[in-house]
Design an enzyme around this catalytic site. Sequence first.
Site, PDB file in Angstrom:
ATOM      1  N   ASP A  34       3.440  -4.446   8.322  1.00  0.00           N
ATOM      2  CA  ASP A  34       2.193  -3.838   8.136  1.00  0.00           C
ATOM      3  C   ASP A  34       0.876  -4.782   8.183  1.00  0.00           C
ATOM      4  O   ASP A  34       0.763  -5.427   7.356  1.00  0.00           O
ATOM      5  CB  ASP A  34       2.410  -2.869   6.898  1.00  0.00           C
ATOM      6  N   CYS A  69      -4.959   2.887  -3.370  1.00  0.00           N
ATOM      7  CA  CYS A  69      -3.651   3.437  -2.903  1.00  0.00           C
ATOM      8  C   CYS A  69      -2.431   2.380  -3.022  1.00  0.00           C
ATOM      9  O   CYS A  69      -1.695   2.132  -2.202  1.00  0.00           O
ATOM     10  CB  CYS A  69      -3.710   3.707  -1.495  1.00  0.00           C
ATOM     11  N   LYS A 115     -10.011  -0.076  11.211  1.00  0.00           N
ATOM     12  CA  LYS A 115     -10.267  -1.414  10.504  1.00  0.00           C
ATOM     13  C   LYS A 115     -10.450  -2.533  11.314  1.00  0.00           C
ATOM     14  O   LYS A 115     -10.849  -3.529  11.067  1.00  0.00           O
ATOM     15  CB  LYS A 115      -9.057  -1.494   9.697  1.00  0.00           C
ATOM     16  N   GLN A 154      -4.408  -4.699   7.370  1.00  0.00           N
ATOM     17  CA  GLN A 154      -5.472  -5.735   6.864  1.00  0.00           C
ATOM     18  C   GLN A 154      -5.419  -7.135   7.610  1.00  0.00           C
ATOM     19  O   GLN A 154      -6.173  -7.921   7.306  1.00  0.00           O
ATOM     20  CB  GLN A 154      -5.242  -5.908   5.299  1.00  0.00           C
ATOM     21  N   HIS A 168       0.913  -1.310  -0.173  1.00  0.00           N
ATOM     22  CA  HIS A 168      -0.017   0.109  -0.021  1.00  0.00           C
ATOM     23  C   HIS A 168       0.875   1.233   0.058  1.00  0.00           C
ATOM     24  O   HIS A 168       2.167   1.171   0.387  1.00  0.00           O
ATOM     25  CB  HIS A 168      -0.860  -0.077   1.289  1.00  0.00           C
TER      26      HIS A 168
END
Lengths: 422, 151
Positions: free
Chosen positions: A216, A380, A242, A219, A139
């Site tokens: 990261d 993105c 999220k 998600q 991302h």
Amino acid sequence: MSTARDVLNGVDRERSIRFPVEKIRQDFPLLANAVHGKPLAYLDNAATSQKPLAVIEAEELFYRRDCSNIHRGVHELSERATRWYEDARTKVQQFLNARESREIIFVRGTTEAINLVASTFGRKQVGAGDEVLITAMEHHSNIVPWQILCEEKGARLRVAPINDRGEIVFEEYERLLSPRTRLAALVHVSNVLGTINPVREMVEAAHRRNVPVLLDGAQAAPHLKVDVQALDCEFYAFSGHKLYGPTGVGVLYGKAGLLDAMPPYQGGGDMIRSVTFEKTIYNTLPYKFEAGTPNIAGAIGLGAAVDYVNGIGLDNIAAYEGELLAYGTRVVGGISGVRIIGTAREKAGVISFVIEGIHPHDVGTVLDQEGIAVRTGHHCAQPLMERFKIPAATRASLAFYNTTREIDVLAAGIRKAKELLG
Amino acid sequence: MADLRGLYQEMILDHSKRPRNFRALEGADCHAEGYNPLCGDRITIYVKLENDRISDISFQGTGCAISTSSASLLTETLKGKTRAEADALFEQFHALVTGKGNGDKAGAVTLGKLAVFSGVAEFPVRVKCATLAWHTFRSALEGENKTVTTE
């Protein structure tokens, strides 16, 4: 309506007993809303998730009963607020299975967490001729901070390639871990492809070459169990919003030894122990990295979100979302002219697709009229779009409150878009 | 569904699937690139001028049905027009897609086929799709030769 549906009907009924999705939906007031006169089908969870009452009410209660600044007052409200804020930190620590709560830094979100590491650890460790390694499925927030750093230092950003299914090419990744690599910054779960990267093996490979790793987890944290000690990563970042929590709050986990050795990120109140005009002595972890009044209500809301998710159980969530993904892949992928982007063997609940001859932006408008919320565009992740030679895609991203009925509505919407625009 | 049919009228779908003047223009006097970072739409507009009149105009690029058909109809409409007429058309077109009147003004050039974009006004997020080509055209005429973006 579709044969896939009929085939899975038995499975559905069995699952609804095991996973009480209708009951869970009642915890999310927004899901009951209508959009353009149609029941909302919220399939944009990778952008942000909806919030359960427990989160909304925790924030409200803080503002109604305990609102006060933390770590500074001797009065009752400040003590309550401080306790609540620090309780949230402990909840996050347990959620990630971090060794200590001081390894949990509250930030604005994943983006700030990565920027924090880039501008403190990165500035100190990365020099001219050094390398930072990322993957082709990052991302923008795990690309741009490293580009800025590399430009500043005369370092080089390396990119590990992916295959046509959207999986990391492991040998290439290993090959790119060079003696000059100062950090590997890797996405745990791709926001576009849904790919679940083999991060444990990737961390091991990096460690064999003494390369520290930032993961990261924006998600990943909402959809699968994360154990930072088992992963052994140096840093892990995720966003509260999220994870069914509020916007504007997120988490950076870092190994205490590394965080201790890093220079501070921002200067200000709370991050200091003593200040004179000649010299400032910085506070201990985690406060060294939390300058100024933090997002207190947000952290409290995030703590409530963690409790809520734990109440359902990430194993149950992952299993149910896996069934939804399988169903959605079959139903959406079965529509003629639809191509699913991202077909990794290990995949989370993301269905990105293109329809032959119809632009995603037009698909998005048609679906919106049906009450379906999806993301269209480049997500993105422009370099990833280029990798698959598409200007944009439509993405349906799932959460545990979604149903097979909503996926049927999505499939009907796609058929309508084809009929109207095809 | 009525709304969607109003947005995606036959002529719009036709021009999006079979865009007219879809080519690079050799010997163009000016060109400019337009970009919508939100959806990734990207077009280039080429213009050939004879004195003050647009003698030829074409475009290339990728985009949604609205932006592609808007670019296609722009090239059809503006061929042979003067700069002043083009400016007046843009003004009317902008008013039309943002819902600020039906666009046509007495005594001025008329929108003609461009009136097919009236449905856009009901979809505010799509206004940028419809106007991307126009902004790009204007940038080309101004000789900026740089990328205009909708953001």
